[in-house]
Design an enzyme around this catalytic site. Structure first.
Site, PDB file in Angstrom:
ATOM      1  N   CYS A 382     -16.220   0.189  -7.575  1.00  0.00           N
ATOM      2  CA  CYS A 382     -15.667   1.374  -6.914  1.00  0.00           C
ATOM      3  C   CYS A 382     -16.620   2.569  -7.060  1.00  0.00           C
ATOM      4  O   CYS A 382     -17.676   2.547  -6.452  1.00  0.00           O
ATOM      5  CB  CYS A 382     -14.257   1.659  -7.412  1.00  0.00           C
ATOM      6  SG  CYS A 382     -13.294   2.517  -6.148  1.00  0.00           S
ATOM      7  N   HIS A 509     -11.569  -3.322  -6.420  1.00  0.00           N
ATOM      8  CA  HIS A 509     -11.451  -3.561  -7.863  1.00  0.00           C
ATOM      9  C   HIS A 509     -11.107  -5.023  -8.135  1.00  0.00           C
ATOM     10  O   HIS A 509      -9.937  -5.384  -8.181  1.00  0.00           O
ATOM     11  CB  HIS A 509     -10.329  -2.699  -8.451  1.00  0.00           C
ATOM     12  CG  HIS A 509     -10.618  -1.242  -8.446  1.00  0.00           C
ATOM     13  ND1 HIS A 509     -11.134  -0.594  -9.544  1.00  0.00           N
ATOM     14  CD2 HIS A 509     -10.462  -0.303  -7.481  1.00  0.00           C
ATOM     15  CE1 HIS A 509     -11.280   0.697  -9.258  1.00  0.00           C
ATOM     16  NE2 HIS A 509     -10.879   0.897  -8.012  1.00  0.00           N
ATOM     17  N   GLU A 511     -11.222  -6.502 -10.832  1.00  0.00           N
ATOM     18  CA  GLU A 511     -10.622  -6.675 -12.162  1.00  0.00           C
ATOM     19  C   GLU A 511      -9.101  -6.799 -12.124  1.00  0.00           C
ATOM     20  O   GLU A 511      -8.495  -7.352 -13.038  1.00  0.00           O
ATOM     21  CB  GLU A 511     -11.034  -5.529 -13.096  1.00  0.00           C
ATOM     22  CG  GLU A 511     -10.438  -4.163 -12.804  1.00  0.00           C
ATOM     23  CD  GLU A 511     -11.248  -3.334 -11.806  1.00  0.00           C
ATOM     24  OE1 GLU A 511     -12.013  -3.918 -11.016  1.00  0.00           O
ATOM     25  OE2 GLU A 511     -11.082  -2.092 -11.813  1.00  0.00           O
TER      26      GLU A 511
HETATM   27  N1  GLN Z   1     -13.760   8.558  -6.765  1.00  0.00           N
HETATM   28  C1  GLN Z   1     -14.087   7.507  -5.875  1.00  0.00           C
HETATM   29  C2  GLN Z   1     -13.265   7.553  -4.594  1.00  0.00           C
HETATM   30  O1  GLN Z   1     -12.221   8.137  -4.570  1.00  0.00           O
HETATM   31  C3  GLN Z   1     -13.986   6.146  -6.549  1.00  0.00           C
HETATM   32  C4  GLN Z   1     -12.617   5.826  -7.069  1.00  0.00           C
HETATM   33  C5  GLN Z   1     -12.614   4.702  -8.087  1.00  0.00           C
HETATM   34  O2  GLN Z   1     -13.620   4.418  -8.729  1.00  0.00           O
HETATM   35  N2  GLN Z   1     -11.469   4.091  -8.271  1.00  0.00           N
HETATM   36  O3  GLN Z   1     -13.639   6.987  -3.608  1.00  0.00           O
END
Ligand code: GLN
Length: 532
Positions: A382, A509, A511
């Site tokens: 992410c 994600h 995970e």
């Molecule tokens: N801050 C980033 C976004 O909003 C990544 C978010 C995250 O890592 N969950 O796109």
């Protein structure tokens, strides 16, 4: 088919006893007996969901497939049982009140005075029973957050009291307490447990089963004392000693007959104890994994729970690759160009962690540069993926000021940009791109191979910003390939640099969908690269 049975799990004496692990273990054991189960968490705080909470407050925010931001205990439930939880499995006081207040404004209460009892408690009961969901469940396990005696959990306790009365034998209360060892006296003390049970009884709830958390083995006479002081059968007093791994807990609970005790209370024939072969095979692998592989987690939250699912995914993938994953937190705020080599020294692979906001991102970018140019396997998740892309734009494409709009609204090279549908959002809670979306993998890519030659996958998301497609061609031509695309919205979901040993970033994600019996293919592939 039998009608649904309800198990309530409460905790006393102190917090952090591992109610989530016990709830997940009960779920696992009943599932092994062929029952269809779900596990849900009721939290006493006022936030609608933990999505807006700082990880320092509440650890990781776990995301369900249907896009709800939840408590990290749901991660345990899913990893242990493989079930897919939803927004109905994570309830807070805030959500309960919001439903009731919305209904009141709508005029549904026909002029009545709205009160904690019965209106709030009725709404809690409705959700505890999962009314109207029609899921064909044999068991619903409900874990209540917090500790007995907390002011804010009182309405939950009242709801459980009423439900027990209503449901009779179809409900079982499991209470988790702590038995401390006093070194000076060389004694294990049961008094806090007795007090905790008294407190529960004072609210009209008699626990059926007690799980005693302890750092030392409890003799039968200790269990007997607890049983007789607390009006609980001896066979219903089980102990949960500290284990080397949380994944040993279900087996330990089964040995002591926790699942059998629950079934007897309810009045279902107990039958033979299931063998749980795949689980035991996993535990054997875990016990036999000797060789260590060191993985650095570059992030800003110096707190075990903040990256809970990533940690567990790495542990699980390690075990399935016959190694122990040794995880090292590396604070991205402390990384500088001068010390990056030293900070990452000795790591076989690096995870660039998810996150929000400016703090610590330059360290993540420096780490991405170092691992890219030094052939260290790297997995960006992410925000981590976004930092890999920014690093590539700055140092390979030559856009020195490349950035994400999240960090620099004015950047002329917004290689990470705000999503169109996110532009006019003013409410922060629950409005990100959340939950499972499809992703099409490019044939022949490393990730395609990792997923076992699957083309269409589905993974969970939690972000507002995304890869800016205006830079796609340029990235591709210089070696960073966009190998995973969301087919419906044409969003870049995965980047990789094929000429590197393992350099992959995912907007989603992975995970959240690793489980004990099904470690995630990307973590498996990453760990394999780290071992080589
Ligand atoms: N801050 C980033 C976004 O909003 C990544 C978010 C995250 O890592 N969950 O796109």
């Amino acid at each position: 088919m039998m009608n649904t049975k309800y198990i309530f799990v409460t905790g006393g004496v102190v917090s952090s006893l591992g109610k989530g692990i016990i709830s997940a273990s009960i779920g696992k054991l009943l599932q092994a007996r062929g029952f269809k189960v779900t596990i849900q968490k009721f939290d006493p705080y006022i936030n609608i969901d933990p999505g807006t909470l700082n990880p320092y407050e509440h650890g990781e925010c776990y995301v369900t497939e249907d896009g709800f931001e939840t408590d990290l205990d749901l991660g345990h439930y899913e990893r242990f049982t493989g079930i897919h939880t939803t927004r109905n499995n994570s309830i807070t006081t805030g959500r309960i009140y919001k439903t009731v207040i919305d209904r009141e404004r709508h005029g549904d209460y026909l002029g009545k005075t709205i009160q904690v009892v019965p209106h709030i408690t009725d709404e809690i009961k409705r959700r505890m029973l999962r009314e109207g969901l029609d899921e064909g469940l044999d068991f619903v396990i409900t874990e209540v957050g917090g500790t007995i005696g907390d002011i804010e959990s009182a309405p939950f306790m009242e709801a459980i009291r009423q439900l027990r009365w209503q449901l009779g034998r179809d409900a079982v209360c499991v209470h988790l307490t702590y038995v401390p060892y006093l070194k000076a006296a060389d004694e294990l003390k049961t008094k806090p447990t007795q007090h905790s049970v008294k407190e529960l009884q004072g609210m009209g709830i008699q626990p059926d089963i007690l799980v005693l958390r302890t750092e030392r083995h409890l003799d039968d006479h200790v269990r007997m004392r607890v049983a007789s002081f607390c009006n609980v059968d001896l066979e219903c007093v089980v102990q949960s000693e500290d284990m080397t791994s949380i994944y040993e807990v279900p087996v330990n609970m089964q040995k002591q007959g926790l699942d059998a005790a629950i079934m007897r209370k309810i009045g279902i024939p107990v039958g033979e104890t299931p063998t749980m072969k795949p689980w035991h095979d996993f535990l054997d692998k875990q016990r036999n994994a000797k060789h260590e592989v060191h993985i650095g987690l570059v992030g800003k939250y110096d707190l075990q729970d903040a990256y809970k699912s990533i940690r567990e995914s790495l542990n699980l993938a390690g075990i399935y690759n016959d190694v122990k994953a040794r995880l090292h937190f590396i604070n991205s705020e402390e990384i500088s160009r001068e010390n990056v080599a030293e900070k990452l020294d000795g790591m076989a692979g690096i995870i660039i962690c998810p996150g929000f906001g400016q703090r610590g991102i330059e360290g993540k970018i420096l780490a991405a540069e170092y691992t890219r140019t030094n052939e260290i396997p790297t997995f960006g998740i992410c925000l981590g993926m976004q930092m890999m892309v920014i690093e590539f734009a700055r140092n390979v494409l030559g856009y020195e000021d490349a950035n994400s709009r999240e960090m620099d609204e004015q950047t002329p090279h917004n290689i990470i940009d705000i999503m169109e549908e996110q532009k006019n959002i003013t409410q922060m809670g629950g409005t990100m791109r959340l939950g499972a979306y499809e992703c099409e993998l490019r044939k022949g890519s490393r990730v395609y191979e990792a997923y076992g030659d699957e083309v269409l996958i589905s993974e969970r998301h939690r972000h507002r910003y995304e890869f800016n497609n205006a830079y796609k061609e340029e990235c591709e031509s210089r070696g960073m390939k966009c190998v995973g695309i969301n087919p419906a919205a044409n969003l870049v979901e995965i980047v990789e640099i094929p000429e590197k040993r393992w350099y992959v970033g995912t907007q989603f994600h992975p995970e959240y969908s690793s489980t004990v019996l099904h470690p995630h293919p990307l973590f498996m592939s990453f760990i394999r690269a780290c071992i080589e």
